[in-house]
Motif scaffolding. Structure first.
Motif, short mmCIF file in Angstrom:
data_model
loop_
_atom_site.label_atom_id
_atom_site.label_comp_id
_atom_site.label_asym_id
_atom_site.label_seq_id
_atom_site.Cartn_x
_atom_site.Cartn_y
_atom_site.Cartn_z
N PRO A 1 0.82 -1.21 0.00
CA PRO A 1 0.00 0.00 0.00
C PRO A 1 0.85 1.26 0.00
O PRO A 1 1.84 1.36 0.73
CB PRO A 1 -0.81 -0.12 1.29
CG PRO A 1 -0.03 -1.05 2.16
CD PRO A 1 0.67 -1.99 1.24
N ARG B 1 -1.67 3.72 4.04
CA ARG B 1 -2.29 2.77 4.96
C ARG B 1 -2.79 3.53 6.18
O ARG B 1 -2.05 4.27 6.82
CB ARG B 1 -1.30 1.69 5.38
CG ARG B 1 -1.85 0.77 6.49
CD ARG B 1 -0.86 -0.32 6.84
NE ARG B 1 -0.82 -1.35 5.82
CZ ARG B 1 0.19 -2.23 5.70
NH1 ARG B 1 1.22 -2.18 6.52
NH2 ARG B 1 0.14 -3.15 4.75
N GLN C 1 -4.67 2.84 9.88
CA GLN C 1 -4.93 1.78 10.84
C GLN C 1 -5.52 2.38 12.11
O GLN C 1 -4.87 3.16 12.80
CB GLN C 1 -3.64 1.02 11.18
CG GLN C 1 -2.98 0.36 9.98
CD GLN C 1 -1.61 -0.21 10.31
OE1 GLN C 1 -0.73 0.49 10.83
NE2 GLN C 1 -1.42 -1.49 10.02
N ASP D 1 -9.81 1.82 9.10
CA ASP D 1 -8.77 1.00 8.48
C ASP D 1 -8.98 1.07 6.96
O ASP D 1 -10.08 0.80 6.48
CB ASP D 1 -8.86 -0.46 8.93
CG ASP D 1 -8.60 -0.63 10.42
OD1 ASP D 1 -7.73 0.09 10.96
OD2 ASP D 1 -9.28 -1.47 11.03
N GLU E 1 -6.62 0.98 2.96
CA GLU E 1 -5.37 0.94 2.20
C GLU E 1 -5.62 1.42 0.77
O GLU E 1 -6.68 1.19 0.19
CB GLU E 1 -4.81 -0.49 2.14
CG GLU E 1 -4.30 -1.01 3.48
CD GLU E 1 -3.66 -2.38 3.36
OE1 GLU E 1 -3.72 -2.98 2.25
OE2 GLU E 1 -3.09 -2.85 4.36
N ARG F 1 -3.33 1.31 -2.79
CA ARG F 1 -2.10 0.89 -3.45
C ARG F 1 -1.77 1.81 -4.62
O ARG F 1 -2.66 2.47 -5.17
CB ARG F 1 -2.24 -0.56 -3.93
CG ARG F 1 -2.20 -1.55 -2.78
CD ARG F 1 -2.42 -2.99 -3.22
NE ARG F 1 -2.10 -3.91 -2.15
CZ ARG F 1 -2.87 -4.17 -1.10
NH1 ARG F 1 -4.04 -3.54 -0.99
NH2 ARG F 1 -2.48 -5.01 -0.16
#
Length: 263
Positions: free
Chosen positions: A5, A8, A10, A26, A28, A30
């Motif tokens: 990613p 990201r 979290q 949460d 991601e 890419r």
């Protein structure tokens, strides 16, 4: 697209006073992906974008760009805000296009695009002018480069704002409801520019209520509800197989646009 990613998040949390707006996000993104955030107003979408771009400081959790925490470092188990110099360097890697165009009214389209190139990236005026001309051409405004914002339509102003953001060569480009302030006939021209950027491989995190655009362009769609990620997945999964009444109700506002939605 890379398997690792670029962005990201979290457990990201953010409160304004006693109101918790983000409740453990949460997510991601890419490299080369278009990820779209959808959901009702007040679900936390814009607040999350502002945390990514360091316009707001999140209270807990981690936001990492290329594996590097955004906005802070951890020392002895405590988060410490980075210096403004370091924050500015991080922010320069993340472009953002807002609902309002935020152009400087006393500068031409070309000068608006050049400003960050000279002031932030330290490029000479000749190089900055060449880059600005290239990107204004890419968004269809080469002939308007000497025009001031008041001489441009809303759609043209938003395209200048996109050119200004992309000219900085950001690692990640954020779009926050960029068509919401436009007259309906001007929306298509801005979405067309965004689609071209997506097709060119630009990594994009998009907040939008333009559901057909979201479905057609996104690699991944995130439905946010009440400050949480309620459902996420490929567009066909989110739009055709909503797994909650909240998502079905949200999609139902778009007047049967998605025939595959199961009620």
């Amino acid at each position: 697209m890379s398997d690792q990613p670029l962005l990201r998040a979290q457990g990201v949390r953010k409160s304004f006073g006693s109101v918790e707006v983000l409740k453990g996000i949460d997510l991601e993104v890419r490299q080369g992906q278009v990820v779209s955030l959808i959901g009702a107003s007040g679900s936390g979408k814009t607040t999350f974008l502002r945390c990514v771009n360091l316009l707001e400081e999140h209270d807990a959790g981690d936001i990492l760009l290329d594996g590097e925490p955004i906005g802070y470092r951890v020392e002895n188990g405590r988060r410490r805000r980075l210096s403004e110099t370091r924050v500015s360097a991080q922010r320069a890697r993340i472009g953002m296009v807002f609902q309002q165009f935020n152009l400087f009214p006393h500068l031409t389209a070309e000068e608006n695009v050049m400003l960050g190139l000279t002031k932030v990236l330290g490029k000479g005026k000749a190089e900055a002018r060449e880059i600005a001309g290239h990107w204004l051409g890419r968004v269809g405004l080469e002939a308007r480069r000497a025009h001031y914002p008041y001489q441009l339509s809303g759609g043209q102003q938003q395209r200048v704002a996109i050119a200004r953001a992309v000219a900085m060569e950001p690692r990640l480009l954020l779009f926050d409801e960029v068509t919401s302030a436009l007259d309906p006939e001007l929306v298509a021209e801005v979405l067309g520019v965004m689609q071209q950027l997506a097709e060119s491989g630009m990594t994009m995190l998009v907040v939008s209520h333009e559901m057909l655009f979201v479905r057609d362009v996104s690699h991944h769609v995130v439905f946010m509800d009440g400050g949480r990620v309620a459902q996420a997945g490929p567009p066909a999964e989110v739009f055709d197989r909503p797994d909650s009444d909240r998502l079905r109700g949200f999609l139902g506002r778009f007047h049967g646009m998605f025939g595959g939605v199961r009620h």
